[in-house]
Design a protein around this motif. Structure first.
Motif, PDB file in Angstrom:
ATOM      1  N   GLY A 127       0.793  -1.220   0.000  1.00 57.25           N
ATOM      2  CA  GLY A 127       0.000   0.000   0.000  1.00 57.25           C
ATOM      3  C   GLY A 127       0.825   1.269   0.000  1.00 57.25           C
ATOM      4  N   ILE A 128       2.128   1.153   0.292  1.00 61.64           N
ATOM      5  CA  ILE A 128       2.992   2.336   0.316  1.00 61.64           C
ATOM      6  C   ILE A 128       2.964   3.078  -1.020  1.00 61.64           C
ATOM      7  CG2 ILE A 128       5.145   1.216  -0.368  1.00 61.64           C
ATOM      8  CD1 ILE A 128       6.518   2.900   1.805  1.00 61.64           C
ATOM      9  N   PHE A 129       2.745   2.352  -2.098  1.00 64.76           N
ATOM     10  CA  PHE A 129       2.699   2.970  -3.419  1.00 64.76           C
ATOM     11  C   PHE A 129       1.404   3.753  -3.636  1.00 64.76           C
ATOM     12  CE2 PHE A 129       5.459  -0.788  -3.833  1.00 64.76           C
ATOM     13  CZ  PHE A 129       6.644  -0.132  -4.147  1.00 64.76           C
ATOM     14  N   LEU A 130       0.415   3.508  -2.796  1.00 63.00           N
ATOM     15  CA  LEU A 130      -0.866   4.208  -2.912  1.00 63.00           C
ATOM     16  C   LEU A 130      -0.894   5.512  -2.108  1.00 63.00           C
ATOM     17  CD1 LEU A 130      -3.297   1.167  -2.633  1.00 63.00           C
ATOM     18  CD2 LEU A 130      -2.517   2.331  -4.703  1.00 63.00           C
ATOM     19  N   ILE A 131       0.087   5.731  -1.250  1.00 64.66           N
ATOM     20  CA  ILE A 131       0.093   6.925  -0.406  1.00 64.66           C
ATOM     21  C   ILE A 131       0.115   8.212  -1.238  1.00 64.66           C
ATOM     22  CG2 ILE A 131       1.406   8.214   1.341  1.00 64.66           C
ATOM     23  CD1 ILE A 131       1.981   5.493   2.675  1.00 64.66           C
ATOM     24  N   PRO A 132       0.917   8.308  -2.320  1.00 65.52           N
ATOM     25  CA  PRO A 132       0.848   9.537  -3.130  1.00 65.52           C
ATOM     26  C   PRO A 132      -0.548   9.776  -3.722  1.00 65.52           C
ATOM     27  CG  PRO A 132       2.834   8.323  -3.649  1.00 65.52           C
ATOM     28  CD  PRO A 132       2.004   7.436  -2.765  1.00 65.52           C
ATOM     29  N   LEU A 133      -1.218   8.709  -4.145  1.00 67.40           N
ATOM     30  CA  LEU A 133      -2.584   8.863  -4.664  1.00 67.40           C
ATOM     31  C   LEU A 133      -3.531   9.310  -3.561  1.00 67.40           C
ATOM     32  CD1 LEU A 133      -2.891   5.746  -7.003  1.00 67.40           C
ATOM     33  CD2 LEU A 133      -2.589   8.143  -7.666  1.00 67.40           C
ATOM     34  N   LEU A 134      -3.334   8.768  -2.371  1.00 69.08           N
ATOM     35  CA  LEU A 134      -4.139   9.166  -1.222  1.00 69.08           C
ATOM     36  C   LEU A 134      -3.919  10.650  -0.914  1.00 69.08           C
ATOM     37  CD1 LEU A 134      -6.031   8.341   1.136  1.00 69.08           C
ATOM     38  CD2 LEU A 134      -3.956   7.806   2.428  1.00 69.08           C
ATOM     39  N   ALA A 135      -2.675  11.100  -0.983  1.00 68.89           N
ATOM     40  CA  ALA A 135      -2.360  12.506  -0.716  1.00 68.89           C
ATOM     41  C   ALA A 135      -3.040  13.423  -1.738  1.00 68.89           C
ATOM     42  CB  ALA A 135      -0.850  12.724  -0.724  1.00 68.89           C
ATOM     43  N   ILE A 136      -3.020  13.023  -2.995  1.00 75.27           N
ATOM     44  CA  ILE A 136      -3.696  13.806  -4.044  1.00 75.27           C
ATOM     45  C   ILE A 136      -5.201  13.837  -3.775  1.00 75.27           C
ATOM     46  CG2 ILE A 136      -4.286  13.877  -6.506  1.00 75.27           C
ATOM     47  CD1 ILE A 136      -1.413  12.718  -6.991  1.00 75.27           C
ATOM     48  N   GLY A 137      -5.756  12.701  -3.398  1.00 77.12           N
ATOM     49  CA  GLY A 137      -7.178  12.639  -3.073  1.00 77.12           C
ATOM     50  C   GLY A 137      -7.528  13.543  -1.902  1.00 77.12           C
ATOM     51  N   ALA A 138      -6.695  13.529  -0.860  1.00 79.28           N
ATOM     52  CA  ALA A 138      -6.934  14.384   0.312  1.00 79.28           C
ATOM     53  C   ALA A 138      -6.862  15.858  -0.072  1.00 79.28           C
ATOM     54  CB  ALA A 138      -5.929  14.064   1.417  1.00 79.28           C
ATOM     55  N   LEU A 139      -5.925  16.200  -0.950  1.00 81.77           N
ATOM     56  CA  LEU A 139      -5.801  17.581  -1.415  1.00 81.77           C
ATOM     57  C   LEU A 139      -7.057  18.014  -2.174  1.00 81.77           C
ATOM     58  CD1 LEU A 139      -4.152  20.175  -1.838  1.00 81.77           C
ATOM     59  CD2 LEU A 139      -3.210  19.093  -3.903  1.00 81.77           C
ATOM     60  N   VAL A 140      -7.521  17.181  -3.085  1.00 81.45           N
ATOM     61  CA  VAL A 140      -8.724  17.500  -3.862  1.00 81.45           C
ATOM     62  C   VAL A 140      -9.931  17.678  -2.930  1.00 81.45           C
ATOM     63  CG1 VAL A 140     -10.366  16.568  -5.561  1.00 81.45           C
ATOM     64  CG2 VAL A 140      -7.902  16.437  -5.993  1.00 81.45           C
ATOM     65  N   ILE A 141     -10.063  16.789  -1.974  1.00 83.76           N
ATOM     66  CA  ILE A 141     -11.182  16.875  -1.023  1.00 83.76           C
ATOM     67  C   ILE A 141     -11.080  18.158  -0.196  1.00 83.76           C
ATOM     68  CG2 ILE A 141     -12.170  15.813   1.053  1.00 83.76           C
ATOM     69  CD1 ILE A 141     -11.423  13.076  -0.265  1.00 83.76           C
ATOM     70  N   ASN A 142      -9.882  18.485   0.271  1.00 83.64           N
ATOM     71  CA  ASN A 142      -9.698  19.717   1.039  1.00 83.64           C
ATOM     72  C   ASN A 142     -10.038  20.951   0.207  1.00 83.64           C
ATOM     73  OD1 ASN A 142      -8.788  19.578   3.882  1.00 83.64           O
ATOM     74  ND2 ASN A 142      -7.242  18.210   3.037  1.00 83.64           N
ATOM     75  N   VAL A 143      -9.636  20.961  -1.055  1.00 82.89           N
ATOM     76  CA  VAL A 143      -9.940  22.097  -1.928  1.00 82.89           C
ATOM     77  C   VAL A 143     -11.453  22.234  -2.118  1.00 82.89           C
ATOM     78  CG1 VAL A 143      -9.742  22.989  -4.303  1.00 82.89           C
ATOM     79  CG2 VAL A 143      -7.711  22.128  -3.105  1.00 82.89           C
ATOM     80  N   TYR A 144     -12.129  21.120  -2.325  1.00 84.18           N
ATOM     81  CA  TYR A 144     -13.582  21.136  -2.489  1.00 84.18           C
ATOM     82  C   TYR A 144     -14.271  21.736  -1.250  1.00 84.18           C
ATOM     83  CZ  TYR A 144     -18.389  19.416  -2.695  1.00 84.18           C
ATOM     84  OH  TYR A 144     -19.753  19.328  -2.672  1.00 84.18           O
ATOM     85  N   PHE A 145     -13.899  21.243  -0.073  1.00 85.01           N
ATOM     86  CA  PHE A 145     -14.506  21.751   1.147  1.00 85.01           C
ATOM     87  C   PHE A 145     -14.102  23.204   1.415  1.00 85.01           C
ATOM     88  CE2 PHE A 145     -15.305  17.260   1.996  1.00 85.01           C
ATOM     89  CZ  PHE A 145     -16.604  17.327   2.482  1.00 85.01           C
ATOM     90  N   ALA A 146     -12.858  23.570   1.075  1.00 88.04           N
ATOM     91  CA  ALA A 146     -12.418  24.958   1.250  1.00 88.04           C
ATOM     92  C   ALA A 146     -13.232  25.901   0.366  1.00 88.04           C
ATOM     93  CB  ALA A 146     -10.924  25.077   0.929  1.00 88.04           C
ATOM     94  N   TYR A 147     -13.529  25.463  -0.838  1.00 85.81           N
ATOM     95  CA  TYR A 147     -14.346  26.274  -1.753  1.00 85.81           C
ATOM     96  C   TYR A 147     -15.722  26.538  -1.142  1.00 85.81           C
ATOM     97  CZ  TYR A 147     -16.362  27.876  -6.167  1.00 85.81           C
ATOM     98  OH  TYR A 147     -16.963  28.629  -7.143  1.00 85.81           O
ATOM     99  N   LEU A 148     -16.325  25.494  -0.582  1.00 84.38           N
ATOM    100  CA  LEU A 148     -17.631  25.658   0.077  1.00 84.38           C
ATOM    101  C   LEU A 148     -17.509  26.540   1.323  1.00 84.38           C
ATOM    102  CD1 LEU A 148     -18.992  21.984  -0.077  1.00 84.38           C
ATOM    103  CD2 LEU A 148     -19.631  23.905  -1.561  1.00 84.38           C
ATOM    104  N   ALA A 149     -16.439  26.331   2.090  1.00 80.20           N
ATOM    105  CA  ALA A 149     -16.253  27.072   3.335  1.00 80.20           C
ATOM    106  C   ALA A 149     -16.050  28.563   3.083  1.00 80.20           C
ATOM    107  CB  ALA A 149     -15.079  26.494   4.124  1.00 80.20           C
ATOM    108  N   VAL A 150     -15.338  28.913   2.031  1.00 83.27           N
ATOM    109  CA  VAL A 150     -15.146  30.337   1.708  1.00 83.27           C
ATOM    110  C   VAL A 150     -16.484  30.973   1.330  1.00 83.27           C
ATOM    111  CG1 VAL A 150     -14.101  31.965   0.079  1.00 83.27           C
ATOM    112  CG2 VAL A 150     -12.717  30.166   1.085  1.00 83.27           C
ATOM    113  N   GLN A 151     -17.282  30.244   0.579  1.00 85.45           N
ATOM    114  CA  GLN A 151     -18.603  30.780   0.228  1.00 85.45           C
ATOM    115  C   GLN A 151     -19.406  31.081   1.481  1.00 85.45           C
ATOM    116  OE1 GLN A 151     -20.810  28.951  -3.170  1.00 85.45           O
ATOM    117  NE2 GLN A 151     -19.082  27.520  -3.117  1.00 85.45           N
TER     118      GLN A 151
END
Length: 185
Positions: A127-151
Protein backbone atom coordinates in the motif's frame (compact mmCIF):
# COMPACT_ATOMS: atom_id res chain seq x y z
CA UNK A 1 -22.88 29.93 37.04
CA UNK A 2 -20.58 29.67 34.01
CA UNK A 3 -22.46 29.10 30.75
CA UNK A 4 -19.31 28.66 28.66
CA UNK A 5 -19.13 25.07 27.40
CA UNK A 6 -16.16 22.97 28.49
CA UNK A 7 -13.42 22.12 26.03
CA UNK A 8 -14.68 18.52 25.95
CA UNK A 9 -18.21 19.70 25.12
CA UNK A 10 -16.90 22.04 22.43
CA UNK A 11 -14.82 19.27 20.84
CA UNK A 12 -17.72 16.81 20.94
CA UNK A 13 -19.98 19.42 19.31
CA UNK A 14 -17.35 20.04 16.64
CA UNK A 15 -17.01 16.30 15.95
CA UNK A 16 -20.78 16.12 15.45
CA UNK A 17 -20.73 19.20 13.22
CA UNK A 18 -17.79 17.78 11.25
CA UNK A 19 -19.76 14.64 10.54
CA UNK A 20 -22.60 16.77 9.18
CA UNK A 21 -20.25 18.90 7.06
CA UNK A 22 -18.45 15.86 5.64
CA UNK A 23 -21.58 13.80 4.93
CA UNK A 24 -23.75 16.66 3.66
CA UNK A 25 -21.28 19.02 2.01
CA UNK A 26 -22.93 22.28 0.99
CA UNK A 27 -22.73 25.98 1.68
CA UNK A 28 -25.95 25.63 3.64
CA UNK A 29 -24.47 22.98 5.93
CA UNK A 30 -21.45 25.17 6.65
CA UNK A 31 -23.71 28.13 7.32
CA UNK A 32 -25.53 26.15 10.02
CA UNK A 33 -22.30 26.03 12.02
CA UNK A 34 -20.17 29.04 11.04
CA UNK A 35 -21.38 31.09 14.04
CA UNK A 36 -21.23 28.23 16.56
CA UNK A 37 -17.59 28.68 17.52
CA UNK A 38 -14.54 30.88 17.69
CA UNK A 39 -10.94 30.98 16.55
CA UNK A 40 -10.04 29.54 19.97
CA UNK A 41 -12.36 26.57 19.41
CA UNK A 42 -10.89 26.00 15.95
CA UNK A 43 -7.31 26.10 17.27
CA UNK A 44 -8.13 23.58 20.01
CA UNK A 45 -9.78 21.24 17.48
CA UNK A 46 -6.89 21.54 15.01
CA UNK A 47 -4.36 21.03 17.81
CA UNK A 48 -6.10 17.83 18.89
CA UNK A 49 -6.07 16.62 15.27
CA UNK A 50 -2.37 17.56 14.98
CA UNK A 51 -1.53 15.58 18.11
CA UNK A 52 -3.49 12.55 16.85
CA UNK A 53 -1.81 12.65 13.44
CA UNK A 54 1.54 13.22 15.11
CA UNK A 55 1.11 10.11 17.22
CA UNK A 56 0.98 8.08 14.02
CA UNK A 57 4.43 9.40 13.07
CA UNK A 58 6.00 9.41 16.53
CA UNK A 59 8.48 6.81 15.29
CA UNK A 60 10.27 9.70 13.56
CA UNK A 61 11.20 11.13 16.96
CA UNK A 62 9.88 13.60 19.49
CA UNK A 63 11.35 16.59 17.63
CA UNK A 64 9.51 15.68 14.44
CA UNK A 65 6.33 15.14 16.45
CA UNK A 66 6.55 18.58 18.11
CA UNK A 67 7.57 20.34 14.87
CA UNK A 68 4.61 18.69 13.16
CA UNK A 69 2.19 20.00 15.77
CA UNK A 70 3.64 23.51 15.71
CA UNK A 71 3.82 23.52 11.91
CA UNK A 72 0.23 22.35 11.63
CA UNK A 73 -1.08 25.02 13.99
CA UNK A 74 0.97 27.82 12.46
CA UNK A 75 0.02 26.72 8.93
CA UNK A 76 -3.67 26.58 9.85
CA UNK A 77 -3.55 30.03 11.46
CA UNK A 78 -1.67 31.62 8.57
CA UNK A 79 -4.04 30.06 6.03
CA UNK A 80 -7.22 31.09 7.83
CA UNK A 81 -5.92 34.62 8.49
CA UNK A 82 -5.05 34.95 4.80
CA UNK A 83 -8.44 33.57 3.68
CA UNK A 84 -10.10 36.15 5.93
CA UNK A 85 -7.87 39.03 4.81
CA UNK A 86 -7.94 38.23 1.08
CA UNK A 87 -11.65 37.38 1.28
CA UNK A 88 -12.27 40.87 2.70
CA UNK A 89 -10.40 42.43 -0.24
CA UNK A 90 -12.70 40.47 -2.55
CA UNK A 91 -15.81 41.89 -0.86
CA UNK A 92 -16.31 39.17 1.75
CA UNK A 93 -18.06 39.99 4.98
CA UNK A 94 -17.22 37.07 7.29
CA UNK A 95 -15.26 37.21 10.52
CA UNK A 96 -12.01 35.48 11.37
CA UNK A 97 -13.95 33.32 13.85
CA UNK A 98 -16.29 32.22 11.01
CA UNK A 99 -13.39 31.33 8.72
CA UNK A 100 -11.29 29.47 11.29
CA UNK A 101 -14.21 27.54 12.77
CA UNK A 102 -15.62 26.59 9.37
CA UNK A 103 -12.25 25.41 8.06
CA UNK A 104 -11.49 23.43 11.23
CA UNK A 105 -14.73 21.45 10.81
CA UNK A 106 -13.44 19.71 7.68
CA UNK A 107 -9.69 20.14 7.88
CA UNK A 108 -9.12 18.38 11.21
CA UNK A 109 -11.06 15.16 10.50
CA UNK A 110 -9.76 14.85 6.93
CA UNK A 111 -6.17 15.09 8.18
CA UNK A 112 -6.73 12.52 10.92
CA UNK A 113 -8.35 10.16 8.41
CA UNK A 114 -5.43 10.68 5.99
CA UNK A 115 -2.94 9.83 8.75
CA UNK A 116 -4.83 6.67 9.74
CA UNK A 117 -5.19 5.42 6.16
CA UNK A 118 -1.55 6.28 5.39
CA UNK A 119 -0.38 4.27 8.38
CA UNK A 120 -2.49 1.29 7.30
CA UNK A 121 -1.08 1.53 3.78
CA UNK A 122 2.45 1.85 5.13
CA UNK A 123 2.04 -1.24 7.30
CA UNK A 124 0.88 -3.30 4.31
CA UNK A 125 4.05 -2.29 2.41
CA UNK A 126 2.29 -2.87 -0.93
CA UNK A 127 0.00 0.00 0.00
CA UNK A 128 2.99 2.34 0.32
CA UNK A 129 2.70 2.97 -3.42
CA UNK A 130 -0.87 4.21 -2.91
CA UNK A 131 0.09 6.92 -0.41
CA UNK A 132 0.85 9.54 -3.13
CA UNK A 133 -2.58 8.86 -4.66
CA UNK A 134 -4.14 9.17 -1.22
CA UNK A 135 -2.36 12.51 -0.72
CA UNK A 136 -3.70 13.81 -4.04
CA UNK A 137 -7.18 12.64 -3.07
CA UNK A 138 -6.93 14.38 0.31
CA UNK A 139 -5.80 17.58 -1.42
CA UNK A 140 -8.72 17.50 -3.86
CA UNK A 141 -11.18 16.88 -1.02
CA UNK A 142 -9.70 19.72 1.04
CA UNK A 143 -9.94 22.10 -1.93
CA UNK A 144 -13.58 21.14 -2.49
CA UNK A 145 -14.51 21.75 1.15
CA UNK A 146 -12.42 24.96 1.25
CA UNK A 147 -14.35 26.27 -1.75
CA UNK A 148 -17.63 25.66 0.08
CA UNK A 149 -16.25 27.07 3.34
CA UNK A 150 -15.15 30.34 1.71
CA UNK A 151 -18.60 30.78 0.23
CA UNK A 152 -20.14 30.31 3.65
CA UNK A 153 -17.66 31.94 6.02
CA UNK A 154 -16.78 34.94 3.83
CA UNK A 155 -20.17 35.20 2.09
CA UNK A 156 -18.52 35.17 -1.33
CA UNK A 157 -20.49 33.72 -4.21
CA UNK A 158 -18.46 34.70 -7.29
CA UNK A 159 -16.27 31.80 -8.35
CA UNK A 160 -13.36 34.00 -9.41
CA UNK A 161 -13.23 35.78 -6.06
CA UNK A 162 -13.34 32.46 -4.20
CA UNK A 163 -10.47 31.03 -6.26
CA UNK A 164 -8.40 34.22 -5.83
CA UNK A 165 -8.94 34.02 -2.07
CA UNK A 166 -7.93 30.36 -1.89
CA UNK A 167 -4.97 30.67 -4.29
CA UNK A 168 -3.43 33.69 -2.56
CA UNK A 169 -3.97 32.09 0.87
CA UNK A 170 -2.31 28.88 -0.36
CA UNK A 171 0.70 30.68 -1.86
CA UNK A 172 1.08 32.90 1.21
CA UNK A 173 0.94 29.89 3.51
CA UNK A 174 3.44 28.01 1.36
CA UNK A 175 5.89 30.93 1.45
CA UNK A 176 5.46 31.34 5.22
CA UNK A 177 5.99 27.59 5.73
CA UNK A 178 9.22 27.67 3.71
CA UNK A 179 10.49 30.67 5.70
CA UNK A 180 9.56 29.05 9.03
CA UNK A 181 11.20 25.76 8.02
CA UNK A 182 14.35 27.67 7.11
CA UNK A 183 14.38 29.41 10.48
CA UNK A 184 13.84 26.18 12.42
CA UNK A 185 16.74 24.39 10.74
Amino acid sequence: MNTTPSIADTVMNMVSQSIQVLTKPSVETFEQYENKGTLRDAVIYVMIAAVITGLFSLGSGLGAFLNGIIGTLVGFLIFTYLVHYIGKTQGGTGTLDNVAYTFALFWAPINVLFAVVSLILLITLIGIFLIPLLAIGALVINVYFAYLAVQSSMNLRESGKIWITLAVAFVGTLIASIVIAGILR
